[in-house]
Design a protein around this motif. Sequence first.
Motif, short mmCIF file in Angstrom:
data_model
loop_
_atom_site.label_atom_id
_atom_site.label_comp_id
_atom_site.label_asym_id
_atom_site.label_seq_id
_atom_site.Cartn_x
_atom_site.Cartn_y
_atom_site.Cartn_z
N GLU A 202 0.83 -1.20 0.00
CA GLU A 202 0.00 0.00 0.00
C GLU A 202 0.87 1.26 0.00
N VAL A 203 2.01 1.20 0.71
CA VAL A 203 2.93 2.33 0.71
C VAL A 203 3.50 2.55 -0.69
N VAL A 204 3.89 1.46 -1.34
CA VAL A 204 4.41 1.56 -2.70
C VAL A 204 3.35 2.11 -3.64
N ASP A 205 2.13 1.64 -3.48
CA ASP A 205 1.03 2.10 -4.33
C ASP A 205 0.75 3.58 -4.12
N PHE A 206 0.91 4.03 -2.89
CA PHE A 206 0.70 5.46 -2.60
C PHE A 206 1.73 6.31 -3.32
N LEU A 207 2.97 5.85 -3.34
CA LEU A 207 4.02 6.61 -4.02
C LEU A 207 3.80 6.64 -5.52
N LYS A 208 3.26 5.55 -6.07
CA LYS A 208 3.04 5.49 -7.50
C LYS A 208 1.76 6.22 -7.91
N ASN A 209 0.70 6.04 -7.14
CA ASN A 209 -0.61 6.64 -7.47
C ASN A 209 -1.13 7.40 -6.27
N SER A 210 -0.48 8.49 -5.94
CA SER A 210 -0.86 9.24 -4.74
C SER A 210 -2.23 9.90 -4.89
N GLU A 211 -2.62 10.24 -6.12
CA GLU A 211 -3.91 10.91 -6.30
C GLU A 211 -5.07 10.01 -5.90
N ILE A 220 -0.12 10.42 3.10
CA ILE A 220 0.90 9.39 3.02
C ILE A 220 1.45 9.11 4.41
N PRO A 221 1.64 7.85 4.79
CA PRO A 221 2.19 7.55 6.12
C PRO A 221 3.63 8.04 6.23
N LYS A 222 3.96 8.56 7.41
CA LYS A 222 5.30 9.10 7.61
C LYS A 222 6.34 7.99 7.78
N ALA A 245 9.01 0.32 -5.83
CA ALA A 245 8.53 1.70 -5.75
C ALA A 245 8.98 2.56 -6.94
N LYS A 246 10.14 2.27 -7.51
CA LYS A 246 10.69 3.07 -8.61
C LYS A 246 10.90 4.52 -8.21
#
Length: 669
Positions: A202-211, A220-222, A245-246
């Motif tokens: 989920e963290v990786v997905d947030f970085l890729k698709n934050s919108e 985003i979690p700290k 994450a890329k």
Amino acid sequence: MNNKGFNWFFPIMIIALLLFFVTTSLGDSGAKSIDEDSFFKEMQAGKIQKVLIDKQKQNAEVYLTQNAKTETVKTQDKSPALFPSLGMTPKADFTLKYGDLQLFLAKFETLKAENPAIKTTKDYAEGESPLMSILIQALIWIAILGLFYFILFRKMGSGGGPGGQIFSIGKSKAKLFDEKERIQTTFKDVAGLEGAKEEVQEVVDFLKNSEKYTKLGGKIPKGVLLVGPPGTGKTLLAKAVAGEAKVPFFSLSGSDFVEMFVGVGASRVRDLFAQAKAKSPAIIFIDEIDAIGRARGKNNFSGGNDERENTLNQLLTEMDGFGTDTNVIVMAATNRADILDKALMRAGRFDRSIYVDLPELHERRQIFDVHLNKIKLDGTVDREFLAKQTPGFSGADIANVCNEAALIAARNNHESVTKQDFLDAVDRIIGGLEKKNKAIKPSEKRRVAYHEAGHATISWLVEHASPLLKVTIVPRGRSLGAAWYLPEERQLTTTEQMLDEMCATLGGRAAEQVIFNNISTGALSDLESVTKRAQAMVTIYGLSPNIGNISYYDSSGQSEYSFGKPYSEETAKKIDIEIKGIIENQYDRAIQILTDNKDKLDALASKLLEKEVIFREDLEEIFGKRAWDPELTEKPVTNTIPDKEVIGEQPSEDVKDNEIQAPESSTQI
């Protein structure tokens, strides 16, 4: 953004020094002037060694003899040059401004003719271009200063060479993985850990698709903290996050912040986050964060300023301080989460704490699939069987088993790795190296056989003892004999189960008492294990009716630094009496069981002396099947290390025991 512009200090210093030395070179040599009368007077005294006449400049350079230099050096008023002989001929002692050259030469020759003892020689200086002399001296000094620049600025600034890092000691040591240096590890390379992978995915997905999350008001979690025993794959999971994450990934250890100089740790934290913010969104991974994240104010007897606390304070500020709002996620790993500072663990800093536990049966099967793909296997190898034979093994342990099996197969000249090679590898890792050539007296071997037979007998005859897997009297490592069990999987342990396991553990010493009417020192690990279990029953789990439903266990770790006990001296006496009573009752019980089944004990010990290694099937021939014991293949396998009883060991910190699971994992429902 990176605050790493060109440093103009060294170029300016080089130019200033260059101008200074060139200006000095353009001036005179610093030699004292001398007139003709004084010159001929000194020449007549025999103090002049040579005179060098320069027709173009209409002057001469006067060189004294060695004795004359010693006498007149104190009267010289010139200052010594920094490098007087570097790239130049020796300096003259005096300069002579002659008038008419012909008259000077005539007087010089007349004086020598009148006094043959005068050894003064004359010579003529060759025409030398002043520009060429200046150029040569300038090139020499440029080379020298360039060397200084390289040593001080380039080598030491980059951390190389003796005394390195003088100019970069406050810089972060984090290794950056970005588009130029990608990590190839992905979630496909991480077997098991389904729950942990789902959390970090989920963290990786947030970085890729934050919108996808921000449009619903999510943030985003700290921070994400990975907690678990050693070898369970925390660092591997972080590598997979970096590969998936890329985004720029900064990796370092908690010890990289520690330095002998004051303020370096905090400076490195600031530099690390400055680099991460410049490349935002980014991930920072700190392995073994307990090196700097230990709770503050604990065990600080020095009374001075704690550098580790300063580093932790700076980390807290960077993670969630005043005005920190960037897309930088901090991932950390530790196996000592109980000692971390509460301020570090609060929401807003480490929002998520992911427990990476020892793998279950199906997860061990997946881990074996990953590691066995690189090994040439025999057709008899059953991966499900291997997963059942390795309860309590971490991912690192399983990788070690596979590697050890391959080494054993190669040592035995096998064409492929067989099932027996894996079993030998498991025994090698748990029990140590087999020592068949170890000299043991027949009487000692017989005692060891009865000791191990006592464990096997009681574990077979009591209901809640763990099923026997293997018994051997072949010396391994530091032990003379060992018994392996496969404990059944359970999340809770009852009082009866703990007492039965203690009784089986004391079966070895009880068998010595029943057969030989004396006891030996071979029950060290048994007594250690039983004592820990009894202490846990009384002081942690509240399973003693005389002490009551009281637990003195402190999960926060606050009592680790306290000098006193959380109970009175009277209660301490009751605890000691209760622990001793529990152990002695189970010892008497073990003696009674072995006395009632002495004939079967003798038969089992005889078979053990004959075969040296016996298995479950051998016990079934003597005792028959256990009435309450279903088939072993139908039982789930536990997540604890296989119980191993060891005889003949000396006291050591690394003695394996049957220690009960930690309260965190066995009491929570």
